[in-house]
Design a protein around this motif. Structure first.
Motif, PDB file in Angstrom:
ATOM      1  N   GLY A 143      -6.149 -12.430  -9.899  1.00 15.99           N
ATOM      2  CA  GLY A 143      -5.590 -12.951 -10.888  1.00 15.99           C
ATOM      3  C   GLY A 143      -5.518 -12.066 -12.153  1.00 15.99           C
ATOM      4  N   THR A 144      -4.806 -12.435 -13.140  1.00 14.86           N
ATOM      5  CA  THR A 144      -4.660 -11.321 -14.250  1.00 14.86           C
ATOM      6  C   THR A 144      -5.665 -10.899 -14.806  1.00 14.86           C
ATOM      7  N   ILE A 145      -7.030 -11.914 -14.816  1.00 19.77           N
ATOM      8  CA  ILE A 145      -8.159 -11.261 -15.524  1.00 19.77           C
ATOM      9  C   ILE A 145      -8.535 -10.097 -14.951  1.00 19.77           C
TER      10      ILE A 145
ATOM     11  N   ASN B 149      -7.668   0.732  -4.730  1.00 13.25           N
ATOM     12  CA  ASN B 149      -6.295   0.719  -4.472  1.00 13.25           C
ATOM     13  C   ASN B 149      -5.522   0.005  -5.570  1.00 13.25           C
ATOM     14  N   GLY B 150      -6.233  -1.069  -6.138  1.00 12.47           N
ATOM     15  CA  GLY B 150      -5.469  -1.816  -6.929  1.00 12.47           C
ATOM     16  C   GLY B 150      -5.347  -1.279  -8.477  1.00 12.47           C
TER      17      GLY B 150
ATOM     18  N   PRO C 246       0.211  -9.318 -10.235  1.00  8.97           N
ATOM     19  CA  PRO C 246      -0.895  -9.838  -9.370  1.00  8.97           C
ATOM     20  C   PRO C 246      -0.411 -11.312  -8.882  1.00  8.97           C
ATOM     21  N   GLN C 247      -0.845 -11.613  -7.580  1.00 12.05           N
ATOM     22  CA  GLN C 247      -0.135 -12.769  -6.832  1.00 12.05           C
ATOM     23  C   GLN C 247      -1.073 -14.038  -6.994  1.00 12.05           C
ATOM     24  N   ASP C 248      -2.098 -13.821  -7.569  1.00  9.10           N
ATOM     25  CA  ASP C 248      -3.474 -14.977  -7.616  1.00  9.10           C
ATOM     26  C   ASP C 248      -3.140 -15.979  -6.529  1.00  9.10           C
TER      27      ASP C 248
END
Length: 433
Positions: A226-228, A283-284, A293-295
């Motif tokens: 997720g975005t967090i 890698n992220g 991000p796909q969450d």
């Protein structure tokens, strides 16, 4: 001529550039699928427990988890890339590495084919959904069927052309889906090539165990989480966002370990960074995909790290290490529903009457146990043993690619395999007329 590649006028002697367009294709899926009941996965421990149950010889876990059936219908989006000559996740067929030197699309375009590469339903940039009871093989086959009909009818978005000939090239799970398509809708395709496949599923349990399954959102949190997680990682000390290099990451690991009295040389630090799950997390930070991000829900799984990748997909030393690390950075997950329905309910044969080729790396671990020629006293090769599944095929060929593991497109001699595929279509009258 259209090749539909399921992670397609031959003008001999001319070289072509390619014009490619990324397209979102609305499809109406209609598929009868299983309803499975398994506890929600909440951690990598749960993922490992699932793998233990799935590979156990004590019971058939698919049957244990199956509670009934339902028909899944509705509109979904499939991400595709259409490529044509200039006078085709889907990136497996057009790898953005070494100036596309490993691109199947480029090889097909050079022979005058058009291509469509698709992200299978639920994966990549296609619509996501419930990873247990929605994203299953039947729904994915239904999506491919709808796209094929569009290509023939001239209703494929931005491509107002009716393709008279459409062939399908699948890889691994995509090959299983291509077989299912030919069985359910034999009139849909004019020819099929199944790469990275055989009819022998003996080594599925070995493959799942070798993957050491983790939750995708925990394995590569900046791509699948997720975005967090993204914000936290990009704000971490020493991070340079999208510009952070693997060399910088290795230096950070060296420094961090040194603070607790662990001293590694540069090569050892690189091994710790690139070949373990730590490499997937870093890698992220490098943000290779450039997308949000796909969450993903916790029912999306992936193999643990680069070493698991090599075990399942690669045959050393016949691949470029840099490409293998690129493949790990850009890998895609698998869903619980896909694992439960890999070939569940598949018929023993298909009535498809066109040409069929199976092309598999000799050292394929997943479908040949590491040697496709190891047939004992039966002769031939393991992929060739699938021939009885195609009793009406006009032609059946089994080609074994030398010095190649399961991931054919990642090996040094990949373009040789591409030429075998395209020449097979041409020789069987499926070039441009």
């Amino acid at each position: 001529m259209m090749i539909l590649s399921i992670a397609l006028s031959i003008l001999a002697g001319l070289a072509y550039a390619k014009i490619c367009t990324d397209i979102t294709v609305p499809v109406n899926i209609n598929a009868r699928q299983g309803v499975f009941d398994v506890p929600a996965l909440r951690s990598n421990i749960d993922a490992s427990t699932f793998a233990l149950n799935f590979t156990s010889i004590k019971f058939n876990f698919t049957d244990v988890a199956l509670t009934g059936y339902q028909t899944v219908t509705g509109p979904y989006n499939i991400s595709a890339q259409f490529c044509r000559p200039d006078i085709m996740d889907k990136t497996y067929w057009d790898i953005e590495f070494n100036n596309h030197g490993y691109s199947y699309v480029d090889r097909a375009i050079a022979k005058g084919f058009c291509t469509v590469n698709i992200d299978r339903f639920g994966i990549g940039n296609s619509s996501h959904g419930d990873p247990l009871n929605l994203v299953q093989a039947p729904a994915e086959v239904s999506a491919t069927y709808e796209i094929t009909k569009m290509l023939r009818a001239g209703t494929f978005p931005t491509v107002p052309h009716k393709f008279q000939k459409v062939v399908h090239v699948g890889h691994s799970f995509g090959s299983i889906q291509t077989f299912l398509l030919s069985a359910q809708h034999p009139e849909t395709t004019d020819g099929i090539v199944l790469t990275g496949w055989s009819a022998n599923g003996t080594w599925l349990g070995q493959t799942i165990a070798g993957w050491n399954l983790h939750l995708a959102r925990l394995n590569q949190p900046l791509r699948f989480g997720g975005t967090i997680a993204v914000d936290a990682c990009r704000a971490s000390p020493g991070s340079q966002g999208t510009n952070n290099s693997s060399s910088d990451a290795t230096a950070l690991i060296e420094q961090a370990l040194a603070t607790v009295g662990i001293n590694l040389n540069r090569q050892e630090a690189w091994e710790e960074t690139a070949t373990t799950e730590l490499g997937d997390i870093l890698n992220g930070i490098n943000a290779t995909s450039g997308s949000a991000p796909q969450d993903l829900p916790t029912g999306y799984l992936t193999w643990a790290d680069w070493t698991s990748n090599q075990y399942a997909f690669l045959y050393p030393p016949y691949y470029d290490l840099s490409l293998a690390l690129f493949a790990e950075r850009t890998k895609q997950p698998v869903t619980l529903g896909e694992l439960f329905t890999l070939a569940n309910g598949a018929p023993a044969t298909t009535s498809f009457s066109g040409p069929v080729m199976v092309l598999t790396g000799r050292e394929d671990t997943i479908f040949c146990g590491g040697d496709c020629l190891a047939t004992g006293n039966l002769g031939g090769n393991i992929p060739k043993m699938a021939q009885p599944m195609f009793p009406n095929a006009s032609v059946f060929e089994a080609y074994i690619q030398p010095n190649t593991g399961h991931g054919i497109n990642f090996h040094y001699n990949a373009t040789g395999a591409y030429d075998v595929i395209n020449d097979f279509f041409i020789e069987n009258g499926l070039g441009s007329s």
